[in-house]
Design a protein around this motif. Structure first.
Motif, short mmCIF file in Angstrom:
data_model
loop_
_atom_site.label_atom_id
_atom_site.label_comp_id
_atom_site.label_asym_id
_atom_site.label_seq_id
_atom_site.Cartn_x
_atom_site.Cartn_y
_atom_site.Cartn_z
N GLU A 92 -4.76 -2.71 7.88
CA GLU A 92 -6.08 -3.35 7.88
C GLU A 92 -6.44 -3.88 6.50
OE1 GLU A 92 -9.81 -0.85 8.01
OE2 GLU A 92 -9.83 -1.63 10.06
N MET A 93 -6.01 -3.16 5.46
CA MET A 93 -6.33 -3.56 4.09
C MET A 93 -5.37 -4.60 3.53
SD MET A 93 -7.46 -0.05 2.14
CE MET A 93 -5.84 0.71 2.29
N THR A 94 -4.23 -4.82 4.20
CA THR A 94 -3.20 -5.65 3.58
C THR A 94 -2.74 -6.86 4.39
OG1 THR A 94 -1.45 -4.21 4.48
CG2 THR A 94 -2.30 -3.68 2.29
N ARG A 137 -10.15 -3.30 -6.25
CA ARG A 137 -10.19 -1.84 -6.35
C ARG A 137 -10.47 -1.40 -7.78
NH1 ARG A 137 -6.16 1.24 -8.17
NH2 ARG A 137 -6.96 2.99 -6.97
N VAL A 185 -6.98 -7.81 -3.82
CA VAL A 185 -7.12 -6.38 -3.55
C VAL A 185 -6.94 -5.59 -4.84
CG1 VAL A 185 -6.02 -4.41 -2.41
CG2 VAL A 185 -6.50 -6.48 -1.11
N ALA A 229 0.85 -1.20 0.00
CA ALA A 229 0.00 0.00 0.00
C ALA A 229 0.88 1.24 0.00
CB ALA A 229 -0.94 0.01 1.21
N PRO A 279 -3.46 -0.37 -3.12
CA PRO A 279 -4.34 0.68 -2.58
C PRO A 279 -3.52 1.85 -2.05
CG PRO A 279 -4.21 -1.17 -1.06
CD PRO A 279 -3.50 -1.60 -2.31
N THR A 331 -5.18 -10.01 3.65
CA THR A 331 -5.82 -10.05 2.34
C THR A 331 -4.83 -10.48 1.26
OG1 THR A 331 -5.31 -7.71 1.95
CG2 THR A 331 -7.46 -8.21 2.92
N ASP A 352 -7.60 5.79 -2.79
CA ASP A 352 -8.74 5.01 -2.33
C ASP A 352 -9.36 5.52 -1.03
OD1 ASP A 352 -8.54 2.99 -4.46
OD2 ASP A 352 -6.63 2.55 -3.51
#
Length: 288
Positions: free
Chosen positions: A204-206, A218, A214, A51, A105, A209, A126
């Protein structure tokens, strides 16, 4: 590329891009745009980066375009104006394309004033969070200009047409709380907490996941959220799900769920994107 108007550092699996002209409140130049594009393209091609966080040095995020050239600052017949609009390739807007097409992201951590291109550059990202006291403005009408960097497309998608019209037609500045209420930023935090909170959101996004999932998700959300009907998407998501279903990422995701442990996805965006990607036409993916 040797960066002069930004800095770029790797923090674990994150790339931190900092706009770095604090003596000019990080005012935008064409060179800055080229450096942002280069950083995002580097992140896109680096499987170790999951990210990107973009923030500003000093007390501002970005005070808009550099107007130190005076009233003729946007006149490209002069050296200063040409530098403001300079682009590394014909047609301009390369940093917008690099951010939008990036398979990782991105989060804008708006640490202070963000007006003009200083806010429109965040729209292809994002997530946007801002510090308390940050002033934001789509000030183009008050300079005789029009919204740039694709913002007339991005902004209504993010906040809705009525809100976009109200902000852009007045050209006024507004505070971070209004930006949150209008849907432009998702959180407003204390200045000392801004970068740490951006890193929390990135993790939290990576952390649990799939990088490939991802990257695909996106692009699907960005490209189809304004489609008039779901049928084109249905032609893509089913075969993509079928192809992904046989990949090691999916086996690992299911097995980790059954074993009640954190997954360790082996897939890499550099080599494991499905055959349907990129599914759009008339565009070139910056990573190719």
């Amino acid at each position: 590329m040797n960066y002069e108007h930004i800095t770029c550092e790797i923090d674990g699996r994150l790339m931190i891009v900092t706009l770095n002209r604090p003596d000019r409140l990080n005012a935008y130049t064409g060179q800055m745009g080229a450096e942002i594009a280069d950083a995002f393209e580097r992140a896109d091609g680096d499987d170790n980066v999951r990210a990107i966080i973009v923030t500003g040095a000093g007390r501002a995020f970005c005070a808009g375009a550099d107007v130190s050239g005076g009233a003729a600052s946007f006149d490209t017949s002069g050296q200063h104006g040409a530098g403001v609009f300079a682009s590394p390739k014909p047609g301009g807007g390369r940093f917008v394309e690099a951010i939008f097409n990036c398979r990782k992201p991105s989060i804008a951590a708006i640490n202070g004033g963000a007006v003009g291109v200083g806010i429109t550059m965040t729209l292809p990202m994002d997530i946007r969070i801002a510090t308390k006291g940050a002033k934001i403005g789509f000030i183009f009408a008050r300079r005789g200009l029009v919204p740039e960097a694709g913002s007339a497309w991005f902004l209504p998608k993010l906040v809705g047409l009525p809100q976009a019209l109200r902000w852009c037609l007045s050209g006024r500045t507004f505070d971070a709380d209004e930006a949150r209420q209008g849907g432009l930023v998702s959180e407003v935090v204390e200045p000392a907490e801004l970068l740490g909170r951006a890193k929390e959101i990135a993790r939290e996004m990576t952390e649990a996941t799939s990088a490939v999932a991802v990257a695909l998700t996106r692009q699907m959300l960005w490209r189809f959220s304004g489609a008039p009907a779901p049928f084109e998407l249905l032609e893509i998501d089913k075969p993509m799900s079928i192809e992904r279903g046989g990949h090691a990422d999916v086996r690992e995701g299911v097995q980790a769920f059954l074993e009640k442990r954190a997954p360790s996805f082996p897939g890499k965006v550099s080599q494991d994107m499905p055959s349907q990607y990129p599914w759009w036409h008339g565009e070139k993916n910056v990573a190719e």
